[in-house]
Structure formats: structure tokens, C-alpha cells
Design an enzyme around this catalytic site. Structure first.
Site: not given
Length: 388
Positions: A191-193
Site C-alpha cells: 500500500h503506497c500512501p
């Protein structure tokens, strides 16, 4: 004149007419608006443009990423490119423009694309899976239910499929549940913010294109700004005078210097993952690299060729979205039209008369005799007819 007999009608035999109340107007049944599936989606996502755009609920860092790229590139095109075109070549803004377009398009595709979310099981499917897992009898106290895992063989390698208690499904191979988005994502990478979305099977190629093109753009701007300041500092002006004459170049230099190393390192790391056909999640857990203690375990998804692995990850066909977020939710209310019963005034009068008799304690009066109108014509004999 022909004789006719009439029977007199008793006026008391007629029931007193009761005023009929006006018919009640039935409430209008307004049909419900058909809702789309993205409106009732159980995951922690946000949808825009009628479900065409999907992002994570915690996507506050995405505007920061987009703002840094737009700010740095805008300062470069406004303050550095005119000087470099005048003293070097006009190809510099063209190259920078191509890289900038690649970065923006790939970033938006990564952020607004379904990463490969798997739909959750329906109540019927979840109940069927629970029956298969739990003890069907429950009579034996020493019975232990089997572990909520399944084993499949992929390229002569045993792979365990874990059961997801949230989605009520056995996760397919390389699938993991994202705690931030609350979804099971197929070929989950991380999960890439910075992009405001999960990176999975359907948007990994866009993510890889984004970080590679961003690394080229950052290095290109860093080199051009350095060249710009070096040319301005020639002729005894010095670096201080060059920075004073172009303060925006100093800001670009600082931003690019602190970001180029991390972006280049991230691009190199994902290039290694693509060549080995691995994901970030698998590399961190050490599923196939021996970090988990199994030294003899090999990657069952690798084609044993860097070119084939790269083509499989980046150049394969785009898989379709499985959640059908723009589809319509099936209607739950099965409204069936029933025949309308109409009360006749006569029947209503009878009911009223019986009700009044019951309340007064007297037996109900007999119903009024039917209204009969007898029209009798005298029988005319053949003789009279013939003589007439």
C-alpha cells in the site's frame, strides 16, 4: 286496451341509502433509484465520477506528491528552460515535457485504477465455506476443526491459501488483505500512501512506469539546474550571484537533491522485483528467497528468465476488474401487485346495520327483501288475437 298488472313497491322495504365516503387515494409508490455497486461497497475506498475513479480513503499524501511534481516542474520550465534554450539547445524543454507527461499520466493511472480488489463472498457462499470448515456434527468434544488453509501445487511447489475472515474467502495465490483499504488485493505488492492506493495486479505496471519516469525526470531537472547555475556563475559572477539571480533554481536544486536518491533506489529495487517476478510483500516476508528459513524453496511464479519475467509483469494483458463497481445493485423489494377489493355500498350497509345492532344489544334485523318489480302481461289467447 291491453291490461297490465303492476306490483306496488313498499317504500319501507327500501334500505335507507348511506352516503358513500369518497374513495381513499392510495399512496403513490415511488420507485427507488437504482443504486450502483460502488455506493454500497464494503471496503474503505472513495469513489468519484460515478464509480469510475477509486482511491483509498487515506489519500491525503497524494495531493502532496502531485503538488511537489507540479511545483518543481513548473519552476523548471519557467525559470531554467529559457536560459538553457538560449545558451544550449531547444531540445531541453521538449525532453522535460515528455518526461513530465509520462510522470503525470502514470501517477493518475496508479492512483485511480482498481489495484485488483477481489469481491467478498455472498452470505450463501460464506455459509457454504463455513460448513466445509467447521465440524458438521459438533458432537465430539475432542474434535479439532481443520486449519483455515488450503494447499495447492504450483509448478511442483506447495502454496498455502489462507482464509480471510473479513472477505469470507480463501485468498488466491499472491493475494493479501490490505488493512488500510480493507480489501483483498490480487498479487498484492504494497500500500503506497504517496499514490493514495494499493499497488497490485492491475496497477503495478503503472506504478513501475511512474517511479522510473519520475527518477528520470528528477535526475534530468537536477542536471539541468546544476548546468544553469554553473553557466551563470561563469565570468567571475560566482555561485552566490547565480543563486541570487535565479532563486527558484535553488529551491529546485534542494528538492531534487533530497528526492533523487530515494526515487532511484526505489526504482532499482522494483526493477529487481520485476526481473525476479516477486512482490514487495513476498520479498519482505521472505516467502521464496530463503529469509523465512526454507533455503530450498524456489519461486514457483518465476519463468527462470529475466526477459520472460519482465514481459509477464509489465507487458501482459490488462486483467478486468472483478468488483463491477458501476454495476447496479439487484433490488431487494419484490413488490407483487395484488387484486384490489372493492366494497359495494349494499354490503357496506349490511355491515353497518349489524354493527349498530350488536352495540345496542338487540339482534340484527333481517336483511331487506329484494326489490322485485314484476311486470305481468295478460296472456292473450289465440281466439282474441284472431278476432282482433
Amino acid at each position: 286496451m291491453k291490461n297490465r298488472e303492476y306490483q306496488q313497491i313498499d317504500p319501507q322495504a327500501l334500505a335507507t341509502p348511506t352516503p358513500t365516503p369518497p374513495p381513499r387515494s392510495l399512496p403513490e409508490h415511488k420507485p427507488r433509484r437504482a443504486r450502483r455497486k460502488w455506493e454500497v461497497f464494503p471496503g474503505k475506498n472513495r469513489f468519484y465520477c460515478d464509480g469510475r475513479i477509486i482511491v483509498a480513503r487515506q489519500s491525503g499524501v497524494l495531493p502532496l506528491t502531485l503538488g511537489l511534481i507540479l511545483l518543481t516542474s513548473g519552476l523548471f520550465f519557467i525559470f531554467d528552460c529559457p536560459f538553457l534554450v538560449k545558451h544550449l539547445t531547444s531540445c531541453i524543454p521538449a525532453i522535460g515535457g515528455v518526461l513530465f507527461v509520462f510522470v503525470i499520466i502514470s501517477l493518475l493511472q496508479t492512483s485511480f485504477t482498481d489495484p485488483g480488489i477481489l469481491p467478498r463472498a455472498t452470505p450463501e457462499e460464506a455459509a457454504d465455506i463455513e460448513k466445509q470448515i467447521d465440524n458438521p456434527t459438533g458432537s465430539s468434544s475432542s474434535y479439532r476443526p481443520p486449519p483455515r488453509t488450503k494447499e495447492v501445487v504450483i509448478n511442483q511447489q506447495v502454496v498455502k491459501l489462507k482464509y480471510c475472515f473479513t472477505c469470507k474467502i480463501f485468498r488466491p495465490p499472491r493475494t493479501s488483505h490490505c488493512s488500510l483499504c480493507d480489501n483483498c488485493v490480487e498479487r498484492f505488492d504494497h500500500h503506497c500512501p504517496w499514490v493514495g492506493n494499493c499497488v497490485g495486479k492491475r496497477n503495478y505496471r503503472f506504478f513501475y512506469t511512474f517511479i522510473v519516469s519520475l527518477s528520470f525526470l528528477t535526475a534530468f531537472i537536477f542536471g539541468c539546474v546544476t548546468t544553469h547555475l554553473a553557466l551563470r556563475s561563469q565570468g567571475g559572477n560566482g555561485l552566490v550571484n547565480a543563486l541570487q539571480s535565479s532563486p527558484a533554481s535553488a529551491l529546485e536544486l534542494v528538492v531534487c537533491f533530497f528526492s533523487v536518491w530515494s526515487i532511484l533506489g526505489l526504482s532499482g529495487f522494483h526493477t529487481y522485483l520485476v526481473a525476479a517476478n516477486l512482490t514487495t510483500n513476498e520479498d519482505i516476508k521472505g516467502s521464496w528467497s530463503g529469509k523465512s528459513g526454507n533455503e530450498d524453496v524456489g519461486n514457483p511464479y518465476s519463468y527462470n528468465s529475466m526477459i520472460k519475467n519482465c514481459c509477464s509483469v509489465l507487458c501482459g494483458p490488462m486483467p478486468p476488474s472483478l468488483i463491477d463497481r458501476r454495476g447496479f445493485v439487484p433490488s431487494d423489494d419484490s413488490v407483487q401487485t395484488s387484486p384490489v377489493e372493492i366494497e359495494l355500498p349494499a354490503a357496506k350497509n349490511d355491515i353497518n346495520m349489524v354493527g349498530r345492532a350488536v352495540t345496542s344489544g338487540r339482534p340484527p334485523p333481517p336483511p331487506p327483501p329484494p326489490l322485485v318489480v314484476t311486470l305481468q302481461q295478460p296472456a292473450i289467447s289465440m281466439q282474441n288475437h284472431s278476432t282482433a
